[in-house]
Enzyme design. Structure first.
Site, short mmCIF file in Angstrom:
data_model
loop_
_atom_site.label_atom_id
_atom_site.label_comp_id
_atom_site.label_asym_id
_atom_site.label_seq_id
_atom_site.Cartn_x
_atom_site.Cartn_y
_atom_site.Cartn_z
N LYS A 47 0.82 -1.21 0.00
CA LYS A 47 0.00 0.00 0.00
C LYS A 47 0.87 1.27 0.00
CE LYS A 47 -4.20 -2.18 1.00
NZ LYS A 47 -3.67 -3.51 1.06
C1 LIG Z 1 -4.15 -4.68 0.33
C2 LIG Z 1 -3.29 -5.89 0.22
C3 LIG Z 1 -3.53 -6.89 -0.73
C4 LIG Z 1 -4.70 -6.86 -1.67
O1 LIG Z 1 -4.56 -5.87 -2.67
P1 LIG Z 1 -5.85 -5.38 -3.47
O2 LIG Z 1 -5.35 -4.24 -4.29
O3 LIG Z 1 -6.83 -4.92 -2.41
O4 LIG Z 1 -6.35 -6.52 -4.26
C5 LIG Z 1 -2.65 -7.97 -0.79
N1 LIG Z 1 -1.62 -8.08 0.08
C6 LIG Z 1 -1.36 -7.14 1.00
C7 LIG Z 1 -0.22 -7.34 1.93
C8 LIG Z 1 -2.18 -6.01 1.13
O5 LIG Z 1 -1.90 -5.10 2.07
#
Ligand SMILES: *Cc1c(COP(=O)(O)O)cnc(C)c1O
Length: 495
Positions: free
Chosen positions: A112
């Site tokens: 993120k």
């Molecule tokens: C948010 C997240 C995901 C999922 O990603 P999306 O874009 O919501 O599909 C996968 N792995 C981690 C560690 C995340 O923080």
């Protein structure tokens, strides 16, 4: 070529990129989508010579067409700097026949950060461009990861404040420490007596409160949201797929024009949608491998064409993918209706009402670039263990889901196309689950003991993000009832 953004629920709306970023969601509840997906302009060979920041500029300028070169370059420079623990920003590790694209070298050691480190800068630039004088107040409910990533993205950014609510007893000790030690005078962290849904509902109610909105206006501030449907989060995520491809090219791992597959651990469908956009920009991607955990709504959707959220919600060891409504999927569904907002609205209404909808065979045929599968909890643990035993490389639980699903794809299809696996979190973020998978003897150790043991086993240094919180003072200790969230916000803002 100017790109405008329309809503998935009203194709007639046309707003500029900066307006879409400021608003987050369209007033009709739809998501903003670019009216066309631009093609990459620079040659792959040229891109291969560029730094992460330069590739970011080449990709993002095609979408954010109302930002000037200077504005966009400044946003990129502010985002992808020493907050990342490597100059490469998103390095790649080649092991066990796959390329692991490590998206966890930012401030909170999860992917993120790739978008949330730039969103604040895009947002204040967008505010300035649109003559918004108000201070932007970001309000977020978090189940752990997003909150910290948003906090560290917005910390110290002039013209913004950020307030994060989290369930007081619903996040891991490390996650809580990460948040309550957050520095920055414009950051506020509040624990609530309630669960994540309570926090989420509270935030939604505050957003919808017209009286509060007026009060804020008089004080010279306005709310905005940093959640993953903002186009200002999607666009920066396209960058690292282009970057990864051009690194493989530069290192001679693939030939010009050769296709790669990508495997993405998926929850809200943002990360994999970015890969889909990259493919449609001309990046040679063959299959988009969509990996789910036991909350396998997407797997069922790709197999049957029916999206059905009526099922038990499973708490797994990959909590950032514990999701039954993948919000960003709406952008893909809208596209395969042929940008027909009426059709899309009927699907979303059905999802809201009966909790499910089914797309036509014709629409399903347009999804053939996607492959969906899932990993059970047991398989996820076994994957971490087996990979570590074979190669010494330790992956986190989310990444392990993608590795497992990729293995299933390989077995089913025999497709030997080189694969890039989106590695979305550092194993240090989910130390307990990771160490449990490696050996059950670790279950008596404390979280920080496990951190040291993991560093020893994986032969990697403890990331700065974890080191810091061991000694950092707790600076946020506000706790409130789930019905007191609005009052807490008023108090923080001095309303
Ligand atoms: C948010 C997240 C995901 C999922 O990603 P999306 O874009 O919501 O599909 C996968 N792995 C981690 C560690 C995340 O923080």
């Amino acid at each position: 070529m100017e790109i405008l953004y329309s809503s998935t629920r009203n194709g007639n709306i046309q707003v500029k990129a900066s307006e879409a970023i400021l608003k987050g969601l369209s007033d009709d509840g739809g998501l903003f989508v670019p009216d066309k997906i631009p093609a990459l302009e620079k040659d792959m060979a040229d891109l291969a010579q560029m730094s992460y920041q330069e590739v970011a500029y080449e990709v993002m300028r095609l979408y954010l067409t109302d930002f000037t070169e200077e504005e966009l370059k400044q946003c990129i420079a502010n985002a992808y700097d020493s907050k990342f623990d490597t100059k490469e920003i998103a390095p790649m590790v080649h092991t066990d026949g796959a390329y692991f694209l490590e998206l966890f070298h930012g401030a909170t050691i999860a992917f993120k950060d790739m978008a949330l480190s730039i969103l604040p800068h895009l947002m204040i630039t967008a505010a300035r461009k649109n003559h918004v004088e108000n201070e932007i107040v970001i309000l977020t409910a978090t189940s752990g990861d997003t909150g910290k990533a948003a906090l560290s993205g917005f910390a110290g950014v002039k013209g913004t404040k950020i307030i994060v609510f989290y369930p007081k007893n619903g996040v891991s000790p490390i996650q809580e420490l990460q948040m309550v030690t957050q520095k920055g005078e414009n950051t506020y962290v509040v624990g609530i007596h309630g669960n994540f849904d309570d926090a989420q509902t509270g935030v939604k109610n505050i957003f919808a409160d017209k009286g509060l909105e007026e009060k804020m206006g008089r004080k010279g501030c306005q709310f905005s949201s940093a959640n993953s449907i903002n186009i200002g989060r999607l666009v920066p995520q396209i960058v690292y797929y282009v970057y990864a491809y051009t690194r493989l090219l530069k290192d001679g791992k693939i030939k010009g024009g050769e296709a790669v597959n990508v495997a993405v651990p998926t929850g809200n469908f943002g990360n994999i949608l970015a890969a889909f956009y990259a493919k449609n920009m001309g990046l040679p991607i063959h299959k988009l491998i969509c990996a789910s955990n036991e909350n396998k709504v997407l797997y069922d959707f790709f197999r049957t064409g029916v999206y059905d959220k009526n099922r038990e919600f499973v708490l797994t060891s990959s909590p950032s993918m514990d999701i039954l409504i993948s919000s960003n999927l709406e952008r893909l569904v809208y596209r395969v209706t042929g940008n027909d907002s009426e059709k899309n609205i009927s699907f979303m209404k059905a999802l809201n009402g009966e909790g499910k909808y089914g797309i036509t065979e014709e629409m399903q045929a347009q999804l053939k670039d996607f492959y969906g599968n899932y990993a059970s909890e047991k398989e996820t643990g076994e994957t971490i263990h087996a990979l570590w035993e074979k190669t010494g490389y330790v992956v986190d639980t989310h990444t392990a889901v993608a590795v497992c699903v990729y293995r299933k794809y390989l077995e089913e299809t025999g497709d030997k196309t080189p694969v890039v696996i989106a590695s979305t979190a550092s194993p240090f973020k989910f130390t307990r689950s990771v160490m449990d998978a490696i050996d059950e003897k670790y279950n008596t150790m404390t979280d920080f003991e496990l951190v040291d043991e993991l560093a020893r086993l994986a032969k990697v240094e403890v990331p700065p993000a974890i080191k810091e919180i061991r000694t950092a003072p707790v600076v946020h200790n506000t706790v409130c009832g789930k019905d007191e969230m609005k009052q807490t916000v008023e108090k923080i803002l001095g309303l």
